[in-house]
Design an enzyme around this catalytic site. Sequence first.
Site, mmCIF file in Angstrom:
data_model
loop_
_atom_site.group_PDB
_atom_site.id
_atom_site.type_symbol
_atom_site.label_atom_id
_atom_site.label_comp_id
_atom_site.label_asym_id
_atom_site.label_seq_id
_atom_site.Cartn_x
_atom_site.Cartn_y
_atom_site.Cartn_z
ATOM 1 N N HIS A 48 0.816 -1.213 0.000
ATOM 2 C CA HIS A 48 0.000 0.000 0.000
ATOM 3 C C HIS A 48 0.849 1.263 0.000
ATOM 4 C CE1 HIS A 48 -2.532 3.013 2.404
ATOM 5 N NE2 HIS A 48 -3.079 2.950 1.214
ATOM 6 N N HIS B 186 0.494 10.614 -1.926
ATOM 7 C CA HIS B 186 -0.759 10.474 -1.186
ATOM 8 C C HIS B 186 -1.106 11.754 -0.452
ATOM 9 C CE1 HIS B 186 -3.724 9.215 1.772
ATOM 10 N NE2 HIS B 186 -3.888 8.087 1.098
#
Length: 274
Positions: free
Chosen positions: A5, A41
């Site tokens: 991730h 992110h």
Amino acid sequence: WIMGHMVNAIEQVDEFLNLGANAIEFDIDFDKDGIAQITHHGIPCDCGRKCTKKAIFTEYLDNIRQVTTPDDPKFREQLVLLALDLKLRRISSAKAYRAGEDVAKKLLDHYWQRGNSKARAYILLNIPLVEDYEFIRAFKDTLKNEGYESYNDKVGINFTGNEDLDKIRDVLEILGIHKQVWQADGITSCFARGTERLKEALKKRDTPGYNYINKVYAWTLVRKSIMRRSLRLGVDGVMSNNPDRVIKVLKEKEFADKFRLATYNDNPWEKFRG
């Protein structure tokens, strides 16, 4: 499939592969005009993770092309799936089509190299919400217009916003998509999540003739107990900040004879028939 991730820095690719991942997820951040700029992110993100790692998107693609190209010095055989987490919520929905065009062209130029690359990973387009479906239309239109429609065989679709599954099916129907569909279910590792929707997705996946879910994965799992729970339900994949923990769980007696790591020979678009 064990999906590492938030693998947004180039140096993190080997880090997550060394921990046991055979797939990686990275975030695509766009400018206000829908042009893909960086893998990033941003804050907030998962508990215990640094949210700010990043790379230039095209440079990231150049690197990952090498990592997934047999005979390249950087080749890592285990990496078979790339999940592009498209941060479309940060731009106007009117720019979703432009974003789809841009990502398709950058993949053509930097990953597939318009037929000259032997990079072999499958691509999963992670779309935040069904209202962003014009991204998918643009992506497919661009491959067709550029003369590379055959790459559609390497690309799957996944809606990640935990929306109603029938609503997702309706949008896929509008787009004429009846195959190569994954379904994610999950929440940031900071919070707990029940299994009701996950069970519903798995039930639809296993329904004969239902063509709108081929694979189901749970995210973002960091606790072994939740990994075990998801495996018992029969997920196809797990997204985790800790691939090594997933590897350890898979080796436990309960799971060792039921699961194995996916390889390039496993088609990610086919339902598993156990």
